[in-house]
Structure formats: structure tokens, C-alpha cells
Design a protein around this motif. Structure first.
Motif, PDB file in Angstrom:
ATOM      1  N   VAL A   1       0.850  -1.184   0.000  1.00 32.13           N
ATOM      2  CA  VAL A   1       0.000   0.000   0.000  1.00 32.13           C
ATOM      3  C   VAL A   1       0.889   1.238   0.000  1.00 32.13           C
ATOM      4  O   VAL A   1       1.915   1.279   0.681  1.00 32.13           O
ATOM      5  CB  VAL A   1      -0.958  -0.011   1.226  1.00 32.13           C
ATOM      6  CG1 VAL A   1      -0.194  -0.126   2.527  1.00 32.13           C
ATOM      7  CG2 VAL A   1      -1.855   1.207   1.242  1.00 32.13           C
TER       8      VAL A   1
ATOM      9  N   GLN B   1       0.310   5.336   0.529  1.00 31.02           N
ATOM     10  CA  GLN B   1      -0.697   6.306   0.935  1.00 31.02           C
ATOM     11  C   GLN B   1      -0.716   7.520   0.013  1.00 31.02           C
ATOM     12  O   GLN B   1       0.314   7.978  -0.463  1.00 31.02           O
ATOM     13  CB  GLN B   1      -0.444   6.751   2.379  1.00 31.02           C
ATOM     14  CG  GLN B   1      -1.541   7.659   2.936  1.00 31.02           C
ATOM     15  CD  GLN B   1      -1.347   7.985   4.404  1.00 31.02           C
ATOM     16  OE1 GLN B   1      -0.695   7.247   5.133  1.00 31.02           O
ATOM     17  NE2 GLN B   1      -1.921   9.085   4.851  1.00 31.02           N
TER      18      GLN B   1
ATOM     19  N   HIS C   1       2.423  10.287  -2.843  1.00 32.52           N
ATOM     20  CA  HIS C   1       2.534   8.916  -3.352  1.00 32.52           C
ATOM     21  C   HIS C   1       3.690   8.743  -4.332  1.00 32.52           C
ATOM     22  O   HIS C   1       4.060   7.617  -4.647  1.00 32.52           O
ATOM     23  CB  HIS C   1       1.222   8.472  -4.001  1.00 32.52           C
ATOM     24  CG  HIS C   1       0.863   9.235  -5.240  1.00 32.52           C
ATOM     25  ND1 HIS C   1       0.331  10.497  -5.208  1.00 32.52           N
ATOM     26  CD2 HIS C   1       0.951   8.907  -6.555  1.00 32.52           C
ATOM     27  CE1 HIS C   1       0.114  10.920  -6.437  1.00 32.52           C
ATOM     28  NE2 HIS C   1       0.481   9.980  -7.280  1.00 32.52           N
TER      29      HIS C   1
ATOM     30  N   GLU D   1      -7.049   2.536  -6.564  1.00 34.03           N
ATOM     31  CA  GLU D   1      -7.233   3.390  -5.390  1.00 34.03           C
ATOM     32  C   GLU D   1      -8.324   2.819  -4.493  1.00 34.03           C
ATOM     33  O   GLU D   1      -9.358   2.343  -4.967  1.00 34.03           O
ATOM     34  CB  GLU D   1      -7.661   4.793  -5.805  1.00 34.03           C
ATOM     35  CG  GLU D   1      -6.580   5.641  -6.423  1.00 34.03           C
ATOM     36  CD  GLU D   1      -7.026   7.099  -6.543  1.00 34.03           C
ATOM     37  OE1 GLU D   1      -7.626   7.616  -5.571  1.00 34.03           O
ATOM     38  OE2 GLU D   1      -6.783   7.693  -7.595  1.00 34.03           O
TER      39      GLU D   1
ATOM     40  N   HIS E   1      -5.005   1.996   4.069  1.00 38.11           N
ATOM     41  CA  HIS E   1      -4.455   2.600   5.293  1.00 38.11           C
ATOM     42  C   HIS E   1      -5.225   3.901   5.511  1.00 38.11           C
ATOM     43  O   HIS E   1      -5.975   4.038   6.456  1.00 38.11           O
ATOM     44  CB  HIS E   1      -2.954   2.845   5.134  1.00 38.11           C
ATOM     45  CG  HIS E   1      -2.321   3.449   6.345  1.00 38.11           C
ATOM     46  ND1 HIS E   1      -2.052   2.705   7.471  1.00 38.11           N
ATOM     47  CD2 HIS E   1      -1.939   4.709   6.626  1.00 38.11           C
ATOM     48  CE1 HIS E   1      -1.518   3.497   8.398  1.00 38.11           C
ATOM     49  NE2 HIS E   1      -1.437   4.725   7.899  1.00 38.11           N
TER      50      HIS E   1
ATOM     51  N   SER F   1      -5.381   5.365  -0.595  1.00 39.62           N
ATOM     52  CA  SER F   1      -4.146   4.656  -0.945  1.00 39.62           C
ATOM     53  C   SER F   1      -4.194   4.101  -2.351  1.00 39.62           C
ATOM     54  O   SER F   1      -5.265   3.885  -2.923  1.00 39.62           O
ATOM     55  CB  SER F   1      -3.930   3.474   0.018  1.00 39.62           C
ATOM     56  OG  SER F   1      -3.995   3.859   1.368  1.00 39.62           O
TER      57      SER F   1
ATOM     58  N   SER G   1       5.224   4.326   4.439  1.00 43.24           N
ATOM     59  CA  SER G   1       4.852   3.216   5.313  1.00 43.24           C
ATOM     60  C   SER G   1       5.936   2.858   6.317  1.00 43.24           C
ATOM     61  O   SER G   1       5.668   2.150   7.289  1.00 43.24           O
ATOM     62  CB  SER G   1       4.475   1.991   4.473  1.00 43.24           C
ATOM     63  OG  SER G   1       5.455   1.719   3.485  1.00 43.24           O
TER      64      SER G   1
END
Length: 406
Positions: A46, A48, A59, A87, A91, A94, A292
């Protein structure tokens, strides 16, 4: 007889976590394309999304942190053209590998319980309007919220100040009926029917039982984290405590997770049995606040002894380190933090403040940080890096930036 629980030194746990996140690998020496980007998001599970664009859309930064300079259009291509990623609310908002879409359908099906605010209110109060919007997209094709003749409510703030049409589109997005076909240049989401966007093989995949889906999410989180507490594993995809605990127990029974004790953590943890255990990590990276590796602040303190708070919403006079502060990873430690701003009109990456952590080799940190800032500026198509002078690292960083080749 119960198998003894392995005890892991804190430095090893830190290196395991960094390896799981992709920081034990050297950056590519040649051009970076979609293959490396796909591998990165698959490894992380993932990435964000955040609307703040002070330095870069958030991102884009995790790929730069791990791979170095790459064409940003290649990330857009993963979502907009190839649809290797999609998308969703995972989280937070994301991008995720498209293979995980079936594992989030239980959340989509529970939208009336899992979604919030104006999304659920518009569905509750105007279900016929929501249904009509879905039918309009089915009939006429992709739609942006700005194309709807809806007035924005007269409330302060803009982030969640949605008009009824935007709230309805977001509800349909949460349910999985719609997904993002693309993003505009202004980062506005373009909504379309999910079955018209995602690969047919994904759309046609059987919807797993909730327990199976949650196990896959925890499995993905565990591989992205390397070694983690229950809270770490739960937070990765924002799972409920009950769901996460059940999945952790089942994965442990299956041998996919191994219970461990990490020195200094003071709470149970789990290790992916085949996780890499590097003897050293030689990383150098500036990290998005939403990366992350650092998005769960208590974990950052456990791993690195680094207390990190995002001060965007703190009044300027009360900020300690700055507005948009990126931690600086050097080797296997977070050694500094910089408040950055991309001044695109002037062509300058501005370091508005630079602070070193206690006990670091300040001269070395300044040299390495200068090199990384130059690399980021070039990737951002900015001509230079300028330091404003705030922070205990500013003077050394300014000097390092004067030296060619740093």
C-alpha cells in the motif's frame, strides 16, 4: 512442548524492518521503469495518498526514496493506463496492487458501517440521487465531481467540505461500484464503473470470505513490515482488533508468522519466518511523512528512537521542526529531519529548517543530506537547493551544499 520464542536484538529488528520496506537493496544504476515500480508497490502492499503538495504529491515519494530518480509519469501509468494498481481506502486513501482488490470487498460491502460523514448521510437521505449518479456514469461514461452542478456547502475548510455530488461519488467509490479511472492534472479523481477499469481477471475473481481476506491483508502487512506488533499489523490496513487478532493467530498456527520478543519493545511481536536479516543497511533516503516506514509514529519510536510528529496543523509559532518535515534515513538510522518546500516558480528546493538527531556525526550527515537534496531537486526539475538557516544542522548543510559533488 512449546517452541521457545526467539529473542531479537533491537538493531536486528530495525534492519529486518528496513529490508522488508526495500531499504536494504541498492538503488538501480540504470533507468527506472514500471517493472521496478510494480515490484516496489507489491513489496509495500500500500502507498498512501495525501493532498499536500508542498514538496511532491506524497505517493510519488516512496518510490524515489527506494529507487532514486524515475519518471513520475511511470507511476501514473501504473494506475491510469495499465491498472496494475487501484485506489481505495486501505491505510488511508491509498494506491494498492490490484491483486488486493478482492481482499477489500468485505469493507466495500460494509460501506454503511465502515464509511463516514457525508458519504453515509447522502446515501441515507438521498438514495435515489446516489443511484441516479451511478446510472449516469453507466450510461454516459467517466465523471469528475467538478462536472456536477452542485454548490459546495458554506462551511469553513476545504479538505472534507464536499458538495452532495462529491459525497455521493465517494460513497459509490467506497462501495466498490466505482473506482478511479485516472487523476487529472489537478489531482481530481475521475470516477468510472469498476468493471470498466480493473482487469477482467480481477473483476471476475471470486470474493473471498472475510476471514480469508483479512488473513491476506495481515499477510501482506507482515511482509511489508518484517517484524511487527499486533498494533503494527492492524494499522497497516486499518483493521479492527478482533479481525487482526484472529488473522494473526491463524497465520501463526499455519507457520506463516513466528512469535518473537524484540528487546526494548515490551510487547509481543511477530516475524515473517523467511524475512531478510541483513548484517547492515546502507540506505540514504528522504521519507515522506506518509511513507509506510514512518506513518505509525509509535513504531518509529520503537524502531529508531525517533520522535516524529507532523506539524502541518500546529500553529506556526508552536512548531518545533517545521511545516512539512521529512525524516532523513542514513544507514539504518533516522539521523536528521528537514522542513522542505519546492518553490517551483523560483526553481528552488528550499530547506526551511534542518535539525540533526543527538549523537550523530553532523559533518557526515550534512554531506549525505546535501547529496540527497541535490538528487531530489534534480528529480523535481528544480535548479538548486537553498537553506534558510533555521535548525542546528543548517550551517553544516549550507557548507556541504557549496562543495561540488556532495
Amino acid at each position: 512442548m512449546q517452541t521457545p520464542v526467539e529473542r531479537i536484538p533491537a538493531p536486528l529488528a530495525r534492519r529486518i524492518a528496513l529490508a522488508a520496506q526495500g531499504f536494504a537493496d541498492p538503488r538501480p544504476t540504470g533507468p527506472v521503469g514500471t517493472r521496478q515500480l510494480r515490484r516496489t508497490i507489491e513489496r509495500l502492499g500500500v502507498v498512501q495518498i495525501d493532498s499536500v503538495n508542498v514538496v511532491s504529491r506524497s505517493h510519488y515519494l516512496p518510490y524515489f526514496s527506494r529507487l532514486g530518480p524515475y519518471p513520475r509519469a511511470a507511476v501514473d501509468q501504473l494506475a491510469d493506463a495499465r491498472h496494475d494498481v487501484f485506489e481505495y481506502w486501505a491505510h488511508e486513501a491509498s494506491f494498492l496492487p490490484v491483486r488486493l482488490q478482492p481482499s477489500l470487498r468485505w469493507r466495500m460491502a460494509a460501506a454503511e458501517q465502515e464509511a463516514w460523514g457525508s458519504m453515509t448521510r447522502v446515501q441515507r437521505e438521498r438514495p435515489e440521487y446516489v443511484a441516479a449518479l451511478l446510472e449516469r456514469i453507466r450510461r454516459d461514461g467517466p465523471l469528475r465531481a467538478s462536472q456536477l452542478a452542485e454548490a459546495r456547502p458554506n462551511r469553513p475548510g476545504t479538505m472534507w467540505n464536499w458538495h452532495e455530488g462529491k459525497a455521493a461519488l465517494e460513497y459509490l467509490f467506497f462501495t466498490g461500484a466505482l473506482t478511479a479511472r485516472a487523476r487529472t492534472a489537478g489531482f481530481e479523481r475521475v470516477y468510472d464503473l469498476t468493471e470498466r477499469v480493473l482487469p477482467a481477471a480481477v473483476v471476475q475473481t471470486r470474493t473471498p470470505e472475510r476471514g480469508d481476506a483479512v488473513r491476506e491483508l495481515v499477510r501482506t502487512a507482515a511482509r511489508g513490515l518484517g517484524v511487527a506488533t499486533e498494533t503494527d499489523l492492524r494499522d497497516y490496513f486499518r483493521l479492527s482488533p478482533a479481525d487482526a487478532r484472529t488473522a494473526i493467530a491463524e497465520l501463526t498456527d499455519a507457520g506463516e508468522l513466528a512469535p518473537v520478543e524484540v528487546a526494548g519493545w515490551g510487547r509481543p511481536a511477530w516475524l515473517v519466518p523467511d524475512a531478510r536479516r541483513p548484517r547492515w543497511v546502507r540506505a540514504r533516503a528522504l521519507l515522506s511523512p506518509f511513507d509506510s516506514l514512518v506513518w505509525e509514529r509509535p513504531r518509529v519510536e520503537r524502531l529508531f528512537g525517533f520522535r516524529y510528529r507532523l506539524e502541518i496543523y500546529t500553529p506556526a509559532e508552536k512548531r518545533v521542526h517545521g511545516y512539512y518535515v521529512l525524516p532523513f534515513l542514513l544507514g539504518d538510522a533516522l539521523v536528521a529531519r528537514v522542513d522542505l518546500k519546492a518553490d517551483r516558480k523560483a526553481g528552488v528546493l528550499r530547506v526551511q529548517a534542518a535539525h540533526a538527531e543527538t549523537g550523530v556525526d553532523v559533518a557526515r550527515v550534512a554531506r549525505e543530506l546535501a547529496a540527497e537534496l541535490r538528487l531530489m531537486a534534480a528529480w523535481s526539475e528544480l535548479d538548486s537547493v537553498e537553506v534558510a538557516g533555521a535548525g542546528d544542522l543548517a550551517r553544516d548543510l549550507t557548507a556541504a551544499l557549496v562543495v561540488p559533488g556532495t
